[in-house]
Design an enzyme around this catalytic site. Structure first.
Site, PDB file in Angstrom:
ATOM      1  N   ASP A 558      86.272  44.097  75.187  1.00 56.52           N
ATOM      2  CA  ASP A 558      85.285  43.111  74.741  1.00 56.52           C
ATOM      3  C   ASP A 558      85.890  42.332  73.562  1.00 56.52           C
ATOM      4  O   ASP A 558      86.978  42.664  73.086  1.00 56.52           O
ATOM      5  CB  ASP A 558      84.027  43.882  74.310  1.00 56.52           C
ATOM      6  CG  ASP A 558      82.791  43.000  74.252  1.00 56.52           C
ATOM      7  OD1 ASP A 558      82.908  41.767  74.328  1.00 56.52           O
ATOM      8  OD2 ASP A 558      81.689  43.573  74.111  1.00 56.52           O
ATOM      9  N   GLU A 561      88.223  37.100  72.793  1.00 57.38           N
ATOM     10  CA  GLU A 561      88.448  35.624  72.762  1.00 57.38           C
ATOM     11  C   GLU A 561      89.554  35.239  71.801  1.00 57.38           C
ATOM     12  O   GLU A 561      90.241  34.258  72.094  1.00 57.38           O
ATOM     13  CB  GLU A 561      87.137  34.927  72.401  1.00 57.38           C
ATOM     14  CG  GLU A 561      86.039  35.108  73.435  1.00 57.38           C
ATOM     15  CD  GLU A 561      85.385  36.480  73.411  1.00 57.38           C
ATOM     16  OE1 GLU A 561      85.477  37.140  72.350  1.00 57.38           O
ATOM     17  OE2 GLU A 561      84.809  36.907  74.414  1.00 57.38           O
ATOM     18  N   ASP A 638      76.851  37.838  76.562  1.00 54.23           N
ATOM     19  CA  ASP A 638      75.597  38.283  75.960  1.00 54.23           C
ATOM     20  C   ASP A 638      74.432  37.373  76.336  1.00 54.23           C
ATOM     21  O   ASP A 638      74.039  36.491  75.573  1.00 54.23           O
ATOM     22  CB  ASP A 638      75.777  38.357  74.438  1.00 54.23           C
ATOM     23  CG  ASP A 638      76.848  39.382  74.075  1.00 54.23           C
ATOM     24  OD1 ASP A 638      77.197  40.206  74.950  1.00 54.23           O
ATOM     25  OD2 ASP A 638      77.337  39.358  72.941  1.00 54.23           O
TER      26      ASP A 638
END
Ligand SMILES: *[C@@H]1O[C@H](CO)[C@@H](O)[C@H](O)[C@H]1NC(C)=O
Length: 985
Positions: A558, A561, A638
């Site tokens: 996770d 980015e 999310d």
């Protein structure tokens, strides 16, 4: 009526206020095009070009430089700068690949040779980033031997014919430089047709005095000269964004100055464009230059942790696939813009009409796009189709096919932030079993670690991870644990000590270790662009290093980015430095993929060679780029427990499917907030049609495991889960197809029916694989029926009760809460496994049911791919691949072998599967002539010999009301892995 309205309004008020409270993306945290210097400059450039009569693009190809040799054209494009007399040399290559793909690359000579000066004593690399292909491209680049330059009648162009049967042609215009791509004599794609090509060349920063008013200004005539003056003024103003640029309290030092690349790509005659994932919006992309129903900003690709993202928006999300397809009746073409820097894409449409008086009615719509990236090479791949699968197939050949996942990975995943202890996990596991609800994987979010230090377990809460995993393994269930790229900066944490001492973290602009904030507080980031960094990362997952992990532990990457809480736009500063001196600016959109690459290889490496039996890795990623499909699954980040998010998930997942990364899903139930029971139930029904099917919830939400929903919800959710499990053979076969052809796993209407213009924008219903299974999950509150669009002249049947529908039509299908609108298109054979089990692993030797759906022709076919669902043994031939064919003319259902070749493990696997048989054949829309027929005859081929024939009973069920007639053969007992024939004649 009044009361209904009142209650409707009340519920609307309640919902609307919930929604407005919830939907609060912080726009001020993310740039608009106007706040992103290079985007603003290039939009202004486009405005000038498009509003100037006879605009001439200042780029031309020097005809004396053009060479063509064995599939590659090379030459030099000359840029005549507007404000100075400089000419800038831009090396050009156009490569023609055997597959029919063409690739245009433009570099900048000065930067290529390193003949530029960097400001601020930067250690950054001087070249334009040219390594995106090392990450994204894995095949399909064999140069064409057939490509040839023809005799050009005019001197002003160079023509190259290429592609299958030399039906493709590239017409390279010298001045201004541009390329037109034709297929069968018709133009499909044009580059720089509108003159927006812009390669911002290197220039030294000259500190100018305040501009003084020049003498003679007043003497200038209006008209042409005024335009030049205007654009000079624009350029002068814009210089403000050439150098240092600030946003949200962070200043980007931009040591290389302005270096954007931009190009217009036109699709004449194409009304629809798709792709450029990931965005929360419709599948058919919208126009982006303002006006009713259009976006104001371009689609943006700059992988970001967008907290509480909004619906119907071109804002960037977590991943970037710079691949776009244009579609019109019977033709699909596409482009891949291979650039990993921040990228914006403007889309506009124009109508040309044959008859100027018809005011556009009946005219041809064309789509014009404008691609703008902050740095790097200009590198664009052109695909000429003509079918959607041709384009997706060529793209997948280049960037790689979806990994064939382990079977558990396509079953149901149960996640929450967080299961709080190992006892909690075991309790949830037991409760699923007790309620007879299937699931395969339970997930741990960040709280399992000791103080957010990855590769550790909190000793207070997860004292016995191995015992926990042992319990899971008893039902063949798995664990997925989160491991993020930010490494806690804290003493006595061996991982961070090692990373620092070996210098494996990302650097800041001063070339020392970069420190930022994330979940653990102060953190450093592993640099997976570095081969040494990846090698080190690989070692961390060994069972003796990541103690407490087991063979049934898999990984979730996770925040890759990367998400940096105190960084500009919640990510890293662009002037940070990665391996080999590349700026973060150059590689940003690739960053997430490099972490998953290292994690995938780490999972492979943790097993010794002798236990390679069960080691297909599984990694879930949030951030991705072209090529990430080779490494695992993605999810849409999310989202929220709100109906619009459920609705948006369908076009988002369809978009991933046609973008070559079909292993995708959205958090079932919604991450933020508490779903109503109706919403949760509908979400499970939709999730049963996501290729990646995971329930997940934020730490502040109430528990929502399916058994907590209460009746009738728990039962209905269980039915949705069982539907998924019973169709796993079809899903797994669809994944196999994706892993060999790039075909989407769930497919939009235009892909399945490329001639049906009315269906090109449909994105709320989906087809599963090649099975003609058409689902339209309910995504609106209170809905009890769904209008399903049937594109073709074919019969469709309700999956559950065989109610018959006729296409083409839009039909209304009842959808009370307990029902998922799901139809079967005539002409297919669908494999199922119907015995309810606790997990997919326990279904390994279960028998099959074949559903034969007869449509207008009376013929049907379908395939089944099967292997151990876990290891790489299929690469040695340990698999079963069959085609089932029902022939109306012969009245037979037969099983044919599709296996391409046998390998060293084929016979052992077939032997292992000998006991696995077909336990039922259902024929939907069975012919009337079978009425009164008592039995069918079966012949089977065993060990290459016919077994003789035997008879088994046939049960016939007549047509009733709108329901089709159907027939059942119980226990034909033919092997799933051998050849056989059932004769109904
Ligand atoms: C990861 O990247 C490296 C370097 O490009 C490559 O050699 C390796 O095959 C990749 N691993 C996977 C699983 O794709």
């Amino acid at each position: 009526m009044a009361r209904r309205w009142a209650s409707f309004l009340l519920s609307c008020l309640a919902i609307c206020s919930l929604v407005t409270l919830a939907v609060t993306v912080k726009h001020e945290n993310f740039k608009t095009c106007a706040q992103s210097g290079f985007c603003k400059r290039n939009r202004a450039y486009a405005d000038t070009a498009l509003s100037t009569t006879n605009w001439a693009s200042p780029y031309s190809l020097d005809p004396t430089s053009v060479k063509f040799d064995r599939g590659i054209l090379t030459g030099t494009v000359i840029k005549q700068t507007i404000n100075t007399d400089e000419t800038v040399r831009l090396p050009l290559t156009i490569a023609f690949y055997e597959s029919g793909v063409a690739r245009v690359t433009i570099d900048e000579e000065k930067r290529q040779k390193g003949e530029i000066e960097l400001r601020h004593n930067s250690k950054a690399k001087k070249q334009r980033y040219n390594e995106a292909e090392q990450w994204a491209i894995v095949g399909g680049t064999k140069l064409s031997t057939g490509a040839a330059t023809g005799n050009s009648a005019e001197q002003s162009t160079t023509r190259v014919s290429y592609g299958p049967a030399s039906a493709f042609e590239a017409i390279i215009r010298h001045s201004p430089f541009g390329v037109e791509f034709k297929r069968g004599g018709e133009t499909h794609i044009k580059l720089n047709d509108r003159g927006l090509l812009n390669v911002e060349h290197w220039r030294p920063k000259i500190d100018k005095p305040e501009p003084e008013k020049k003498e003679g200004d007043e003497e200038k005539k209006e008209g042409e000269e005024a335009v030049v003056a205007e654009s000079e003024k624009d350029a002068a103003e814009d210089e403000g964004t050439w150098w240092d640029e600030s946003f949200g309290g962070n200043t980007d030092s931009k040591p290389r100055g302005p270096e954007a690349v931009a190009l217009d790509v036109s699709f004449p005659g194409y009304q629809h464009v798709y792709g450029v994932a990931e965005h929360a919006g419709p599948l058919s992309l919208k126009e982006t230059r303002g006006g009713e129903g259009k976006y104001d900003d371009p689609y943006r690709l700059y992988n970001s942790d967008v907290f509480e993202y909004e619906m119907d928006s071109p804002m960037t999300l977590y991943g970037a696939i710079p691949f776009m397809q244009a579609h019109k009746k019977d033709s699909t073409v596409g482009v891949l813009w291979l650039n990993a820097a921040e990228t914006w894409i403007d889309i506009t449409k124009s109508t040309t009409s044959a008859n100027p008086l018809s005011l556009g009615i009946g005219g041809t719509v064309s789509t014009n796009t404008h691609w703008i990236s902050e740095s790097g090479l200009l590198d664009i791949f052109v695909f000429l189709g003509p079918s959607p699968q041709d384009v997706i197939g060529s793209y997948s050949e280049l960037t790689g096919y979806t990994q064939l996942p382990q079977q558990f990975a396509i079953a149901y995943h149960q996640c929450r932030w967080n299961y709080v202890t190992d006892e909690d996990v075991k309790d949830v596991d037991r409760k699923f079993s007790r309620h007879k609800i299937p699931y395969d994987v339970i997930w741990l979010d960040i709280e399992y670690t000791e103080g957010k230090k990855y590769f550790t377990w909190d000793p207070m809460t997860f004292g016995d991870p191995l015992g926990m995993q042992k319990q899971l393994d008893e039902s063949e269930r798995k664990l997925v644990a989160i491991i993020d790229p930010h490494i806690k900066n804290e003493g006595n944490y061996p991982i961070v000590d090692e990373m620092k001492s070996k210098d494996l973290a990302v650097h800041n602009k001063d070339d020392s270790i970069y420190e930022g904030w994330c979940w653990p507080g102060s953190s450093y980031w592993i640099d997976c662009f570095s081969p040494r960094g990846r090698e080190w990362w690989k070692g961390l997952f060994r069972y003796d290093k990541f103690k407490g992990s087991a063979k049934n532990t898999f990984i979730w990457n996770d925040m890759n980015e990367p998400s940096v809480f105190n960084g500009p736009e919640t990510t890293m500063p662009k002037d940070n430095l990665h391996h080999d001196g590349w700026e973060h600016r150059d590689v940003h959109n690739l960053n997430g993929m490099t972490l998953v690459n290292a994690t995938y290889d780490a999972l492979l490496a943790r097993d010794k060679d002798e236990d390679k039996h069960h080691v297909r890795p599984f990694v879930l990623t949030r951030s991705f780029f072209s090529g990430s499909q080779r490494l695992g699954a993605m999810w849409t980040g999310d989202n929220q427990a709100a109906w619009p998010h459920l609705e948006a998930s369908i076009p988002m997942i369809l978009s991933m499917g046609i973008s070559g990364f079909p292993f995708s899903g959205a958090d079932v139930g919604g991450f933020f907030g508490n779903p109503s029971k109706e919403l949760l139930t509908r979400w499970y029904q939709a999730g049963a049609f996501y290729p990646f099917f995971r329930g997940h919830a934020h730490i502040d939400t109430r528990r929502r495991e399916p058994y907590l929903a209460g009746e009738p919800y728990t039962q209905i959710i269980t039915q949705a889960l069982r539907l998924r499990y019973s169709l796993l053979p079809a899903w797994y076969t669809a994944f196999h197809e994706a892993s060999t052809t790039g075909a989407p796993i769930v497919r939009p209407n235009y892909y399945v029916h490329p001639s049906d213009e009315k269906g090109f924008a449909i994105d709320d219903q989906l087809y599963l694989g090649s099975y003609g299974l058409l689902a339209k999950p309910v995504t609106k509150e209170g809905e009890v029926a769904q209008d399903i669009y049937l594109a073709d002249k074919e019969k469709y049947f309700d999956y559950f009760d065989y109610w018959m529908y006729e296409g083409p039509a839009t039909v209304s299908v009842a959808a009370p809460l307990e029902t998922i609108p799901l139809l079967m298109q005539g002409g297919h054979i669908i494999p199922r496994r119907e015995r309810p089990r606790r997990s997919s692993g326990l279904m390994r030797y279960d028998p099959f049911t074949l559903v034969v759906v007869l449509g207008n022709t009376g013929d049907a076919e379908g395939t089944l791919y099967l292997d151990d669902g876990a290891s790489f043994d299929y690469q040695d031939g340990a698999y079963i691949h069959r085609r089932f064919v029902y022939s109306a003319a012969m009245g037979t259902l037969s099983s044919e072998d599709l296996a391409v070749a046998t390998g060293s493990k084929t016979s052992a696997y077939l032997k292992e599967m000998e006991t696995v048989k077909v336990e039922k054949v259902i024929v939907v829309n069975a012919p009337e002539s079978w009425k009164g027929k008592a039995e069918v005859s079966i012949s089977e081929e065993l060990a290459g010999k016919s077994s003789g024939t035997r008879s088994v009973p046939l049960d016939w069920h007549a047509r009733e009301e709108g329901r089709a007639a159907w027939a059942v053969i119980r226990n034909p007992a033919v092997r799933i892995g051998s050849g056989w024939k059932i004769s109904f004649a």
